[in-house]
Design a protein around this motif. Structure first.
Motif: not given
Length: 514
Positions: A44-51
């Protein structure tokens, strides 16, 4: 990259992780539940960084990464997600603190039956999903759904896994939150009828600037939203649930509760109170500033007198939330940027205090400050990290909270010198409650322990917990520009909606600008 439904994925991943953890067979729970939960939170943190990478700070759009689908068209409700810089900054904070909290809670229920362990980690993942949802919702009704849904995992995390008074604390938290939520529900329904209506009548973009109602009606709607957010924040005098909930929670739960969940209150003030009700915002500003100043001083004074370490940290948060609300309702770009940055910095500083205090309590078995003394002589690394977290909380220059606190006071001083000066007392009081706590807990003669039974210093796992938090203090203390660049356009846009601008510099006696 940005064509992916990143915001939805940031909710789906922890929810799937929670289901997997909850469905694990009894024989593999202890070995598997914690790594699965941690892995889901890291993804989920990786997805937030992508955002964050896909977010365009120069865009003029109100929201980015948007997803809009009709949900209940008869009621005007849509499944609508999107973020501006403020929402994205808070989502990033939440997705960083969740894996940190899970790693800190690794052994919290180690000695209990496997079913309780997997439910504990599953509930934390469910809470993460709802926290992302509440910050990302751009439909007022959907926001309300997430706003209330967050109560469920928090209630069980406190009521099932907390301290001796956990049931009392959980019920008190639930009653205060439900009362505020019901008041807001009335305002949510009223907003729909005051807006343009239709199948997407709850979309924030359709409501901003389009509410049709009398001045009195719109002011009452503002009050309905503000009361719910003041309870969640928490502000004086609706704050009394927080010390009980934070004291009786496990430290990791307290981090998500105080460090992230309570930010929904101050975020909601910006997103809904200011944006939907600009006239009512200016009308209510004198009263809100007064309540904020009282919260700053009252929370700090009560923190000084506490003998329970966790309760002291909870009261410091009441004082800090007073600063955040002060910056929001100063209605200046400097104060608004400072308050939003303060939300992020407070999340990390509070996480440091709660988690490191939790490590200390786990070693000694007591939350009472008088039961300690001299621990820096036996656990120097633990003492050092505790001191740094405390210094960040009291806004020492060079650490993260200093920047945000300075901006809040500067922005407030531009429009209300009295409020800024009185709130400035909170800085002095913060030094007192933090340094006195450190002195009583860590300094003095070394405590006596049976031969070979002294408490261990921070373990490798605990150092991994503390490291990103300490790093955030230093990075955001010396280089807050990336976060400020992210949030400033959203702050400026909100102030334009309210219809205010920064006061012009005053001229001195010689006629030149100071």
């Amino acid at each position: 990259m940005t064509s992916l439904p990143l915001l939805t994925l940031m909710m789906v991943v922890p929810l799937v992780g929670a289901v997997v953890v909850a469905a694990l067979p009894a024989g593999s729970v202890v070995r598997t539940a914690r790594p699965v939960a941690l892995g889901a939170s890291l993804l989920t943190l990786v997805l937030a960084v992508l955002a964050w990478v896909g977010f365009d700070t120069g865009s003029g759009a109100m929201f980015q990464l948007t997803e809009t689908y009709s949900w209940i068209p008869q009621l005007g409700v849509s499944y609508a997600l999107g973020v501006d810089g403020i929402a994205l900054a808070l989502i990033l904070m939440a997705t960083v603190l969740t894996p940190v909290s899970l790693l800190a809670a690794w052994n919290d229920v180690e000695d209990e039956e496997p079913g309780r362990l997997k439910r504990y980690f599953a509930l934390m993942l469910v809470l993460e999903a709802f926290m992302v949802g509440v910050f990302a919702a751009t439909d007022v009704f959907l926001f309300y759904v997430f706003f209330e849904a967050m109560l469920i995992p928090v209630y069980f995390l406190i009521g099932l896994y907390g301290g001796p008074l956990r049931q009392y604390a959980a019920v008190k938290f639930l009653l205060f939150s439900l009362a505020g939520g019901l008041i807001m529900l009335v305002a949510v329904i009223a907003v729909y009828f005051a807006g343009p209506g239709g199948s997407d009548g709850f979309l924030v973009e359709n409501l901003v600037g389009n509410l049709d109602g009398s001045t009195g009606a719109l002011r009452w709607m503002f009050v309905g939203f503000f009361v719910a957010f003041a309870v969640k924040a928490p502000m004086w005098p609706v704050h009394t649930w927080l010390p009980d909930a934070a004291t009786e929670s496990r430290p990791a739960t307290a981090v998500l509760l105080v460090g992230v969940l309570d930010k929904v209150g101050t975020y909601g003030m910006i997103r809904f109170c200011l944006s939907l009700f600009p006239e009512a915002t200016q009308w209510a500003t004198p009263v809100v500033l007064t309540l904020a100043v009282i919260s700053v001083v009252y929370g700090a004074l009560l923190a000084i007198g506490q003998t329970d370490m966790m309760r002291l940290i909870a009261f410091t948060s009441i004082s800090h939330f007073g600063f955040i609300v002060l910056g929001i309702f100063a209605l200046t770009s400097v104060g608004g940027a400072g308050s939003t940055l303060y939300m992020v910095n407070h999340g990390f500083s509070t996480a440091g205090l709660f988690l490191i205090a939790g490590f200390l309590v786990a070693r000694h078995g007591s939350k009472r400050i008088p039961d300690y003394g001299g621990w820096q002589r036996v656990t120097p690394v633990l003492a050092g990290t505790f001191l740094v977290a405390g210094l960040s909380s009291l806004a020492l220059p060079g650490l993260s909270s200093f920047v945000s606190e300075f901006l809040v006071l500067q922005g407030t001083f531009m429009v209300n010198k009295t409020a800024a000066v009185i709130a400035g007392l909170g800085i002095v009081l913060a030094a007192l409650y933090i340094l006195l706590m450190y002195k009583r807990v860590m300094t003095g003669p070394a405590p006596s322990f049976p031969e070979g039974e002294g408490p261990p210093d921070l373990s490798l796992r605990e150092k991994w917990v503390v490291a990103p938090i300490i790093l955030s203090f230093v990075v955001l203390g010396f280089f807050p520009k990336p976060v400020l660049d992210l949030i400033n356009p959203a702050v400026d846009r909100t102030l334009q909606i309210v219809g205010v601008s920064d006061p012009a510099p005053t001229a001195n006696a010689s006629g030149s600008a100071p």
